[in-house]
Design a protein around this motif. Structure first.
Motif, PDB file in Angstrom:
ATOM      1  N   VAL A  59     -25.451 -13.092  57.605  1.00 12.87           N
ATOM      2  CA  VAL A  59     -26.056 -14.405  57.369  1.00 12.87           C
ATOM      3  C   VAL A  59     -27.066 -14.684  58.482  1.00 12.87           C
ATOM      4  O   VAL A  59     -26.744 -14.591  59.668  1.00 12.87           O
ATOM      5  CB  VAL A  59     -24.973 -15.512  57.345  1.00 12.87           C
ATOM      6  CG1 VAL A  59     -25.606 -16.888  57.166  1.00 12.87           C
ATOM      7  CG2 VAL A  59     -23.963 -15.244  56.241  1.00 12.87           C
ATOM      8  N   GLN A  76     -28.015 -17.009  53.405  1.00 16.53           N
ATOM      9  CA  GLN A  76     -27.119 -15.944  52.960  1.00 16.53           C
ATOM     10  C   GLN A  76     -27.785 -15.189  51.822  1.00 16.53           C
ATOM     11  O   GLN A  76     -28.339 -15.786  50.905  1.00 16.53           O
ATOM     12  CB  GLN A  76     -25.796 -16.527  52.488  1.00 16.53           C
ATOM     13  CG  GLN A  76     -24.777 -15.482  52.132  1.00 16.53           C
ATOM     14  CD  GLN A  76     -23.410 -16.109  51.870  1.00 16.53           C
ATOM     15  OE1 GLN A  76     -23.212 -17.303  52.003  1.00 16.53           O
ATOM     16  NE2 GLN A  76     -22.468 -15.273  51.497  1.00 16.53           N
ATOM     17  N   LEU A  77     -27.720 -13.864  51.883  1.00 19.42           N
ATOM     18  CA  LEU A  77     -28.328 -13.027  50.855  1.00 19.42           C
ATOM     19  C   LEU A  77     -27.304 -12.705  49.776  1.00 19.42           C
ATOM     20  O   LEU A  77     -26.162 -12.376  50.072  1.00 19.42           O
ATOM     21  CB  LEU A  77     -28.868 -11.736  51.465  1.00 19.42           C
ATOM     22  CG  LEU A  77     -29.862 -11.910  52.613  1.00 19.42           C
ATOM     23  CD1 LEU A  77     -30.341 -10.554  53.102  1.00 19.42           C
ATOM     24  CD2 LEU A  77     -31.021 -12.776  52.200  1.00 19.42           C
ATOM     25  N   ASN A  78     -27.756 -12.808  48.535  1.00 25.14           N
ATOM     26  CA  ASN A  78     -26.930 -12.456  47.388  1.00 25.14           C
ATOM     27  C   ASN A  78     -27.827 -11.682  46.432  1.00 25.14           C
ATOM     28  O   ASN A  78     -28.482 -12.276  45.575  1.00 25.14           O
ATOM     29  CB  ASN A  78     -26.361 -13.716  46.736  1.00 25.14           C
ATOM     30  CG  ASN A  78     -25.414 -13.400  45.606  1.00 25.14           C
ATOM     31  OD1 ASN A  78     -25.087 -12.247  45.369  1.00 25.14           O
ATOM     32  ND2 ASN A  78     -24.977 -14.421  44.897  1.00 25.14           N
ATOM     33  N   GLY A  79     -27.871 -10.369  46.625  1.00 25.00           N
ATOM     34  CA  GLY A  79     -28.800  -9.550  45.842  1.00 25.00           C
ATOM     35  C   GLY A  79     -30.227  -9.884  46.242  1.00 25.00           C
ATOM     36  O   GLY A  79     -30.590  -9.789  47.404  1.00 25.00           O
ATOM     37  N   VAL A  83     -29.780 -17.891  49.700  1.00 27.44           N
ATOM     38  CA  VAL A  83     -29.124 -19.193  49.542  1.00 27.44           C
ATOM     39  C   VAL A  83     -29.184 -19.900  50.898  1.00 27.44           C
ATOM     40  O   VAL A  83     -28.695 -19.384  51.900  1.00 27.44           O
ATOM     41  CB  VAL A  83     -27.666 -19.039  49.064  1.00 27.44           C
ATOM     42  CG1 VAL A  83     -27.006 -20.398  48.916  1.00 27.44           C
ATOM     43  CG2 VAL A  83     -27.612 -18.260  47.756  1.00 27.44           C
ATOM     44  N   SER A  95     -31.731 -22.364  46.629  1.00 28.78           N
ATOM     45  CA  SER A  95     -31.871 -20.905  46.713  1.00 28.78           C
ATOM     46  C   SER A  95     -33.278 -20.514  46.304  1.00 28.78           C
ATOM     47  O   SER A  95     -34.008 -21.281  45.681  1.00 28.78           O
ATOM     48  CB  SER A  95     -30.845 -20.208  45.811  1.00 28.78           C
ATOM     49  OG  SER A  95     -31.078 -20.536  44.470  1.00 28.78           O
ATOM     50  N   ARG A  97     -35.764 -16.782  45.265  1.00 31.03           N
ATOM     51  CA  ARG A  97     -35.789 -15.355  44.948  1.00 31.03           C
ATOM     52  C   ARG A  97     -36.614 -14.626  45.993  1.00 31.03           C
ATOM     53  O   ARG A  97     -37.706 -15.060  46.355  1.00 31.03           O
ATOM     54  CB  ARG A  97     -36.381 -15.138  43.556  1.00 31.03           C
ATOM     55  CG  ARG A  97     -36.221 -13.714  43.056  1.00 31.03           C
ATOM     56  CD  ARG A  97     -36.506 -13.609  41.568  1.00 31.03           C
ATOM     57  NE  ARG A  97     -37.846 -14.024  41.213  1.00 31.03           N
ATOM     58  CZ  ARG A  97     -38.893 -13.193  41.170  1.00 31.03           C
ATOM     59  NH1 ARG A  97     -38.746 -11.926  41.459  1.00 31.03           N
ATOM     60  NH2 ARG A  97     -40.074 -13.648  40.834  1.00 31.03           N
TER      61      ARG A  97
END
Length: 128
Positions: A59, A76-79, A83, A95, A97
């Protein structure tokens, strides 16, 4: 001399057929720059108001003066999503992209800026 000409032609053909070198860049520092710009867009501040503290358990952590004091902001990375969160936002977690352009050495975070933001894109480029 006659032997040298075919060698020069062969070398030119071989070099012309090789793919160009890909641009290398420090992905983490470019992502930090893009996240800093995105945070500025989400809070109507300038990117220089955010200090990068480090990466903890994947994070990205930033700090800035917000409201009545200093606050930490988290990415925080999610793919391919980033976020954004902070305790001062009381559960609000926008969030964006993440778009990486390796050929150009750029990272862009696509978010909807607030109307008060003077920035409209969170894009940083760099080479190393």
């Amino acid at each position: 001399m006659k032997r040298l000409i075919p060698l020069i032609l062969l070398a030119a053909l071989v070099l012309a057929g090789l793919p160009g070198r890909a641009a290398a860049f420090d992905e983490q520092s470019v992502m930090i720059c893009a996240f800093r710009q995105a945070l500025a867009m989400l809070t109507c501040k300038t990117p220089d108001k955010y200090s990068f503290l480090g990466v903890r358990d994947g994070v990205y952590v930033f700090n800035s003066h917000y409201a009545k004091g200093f606050a930490d902001f988290y990415v925080q990375l999610n793919g391919d999503l980033a976020v954004f969160s902070s305790r001062v936002w009381h559960g609000r977690m926008p969030s964006g992209r993440i778009v990486k352009d390796y050929a150009a050495g750029c990272v862009q975070v696509i978010i909807d800026p607030l109307p008060c933001s003077s920035f409209h894109t969170a894009r940083c480029c760099g080479s190393q």
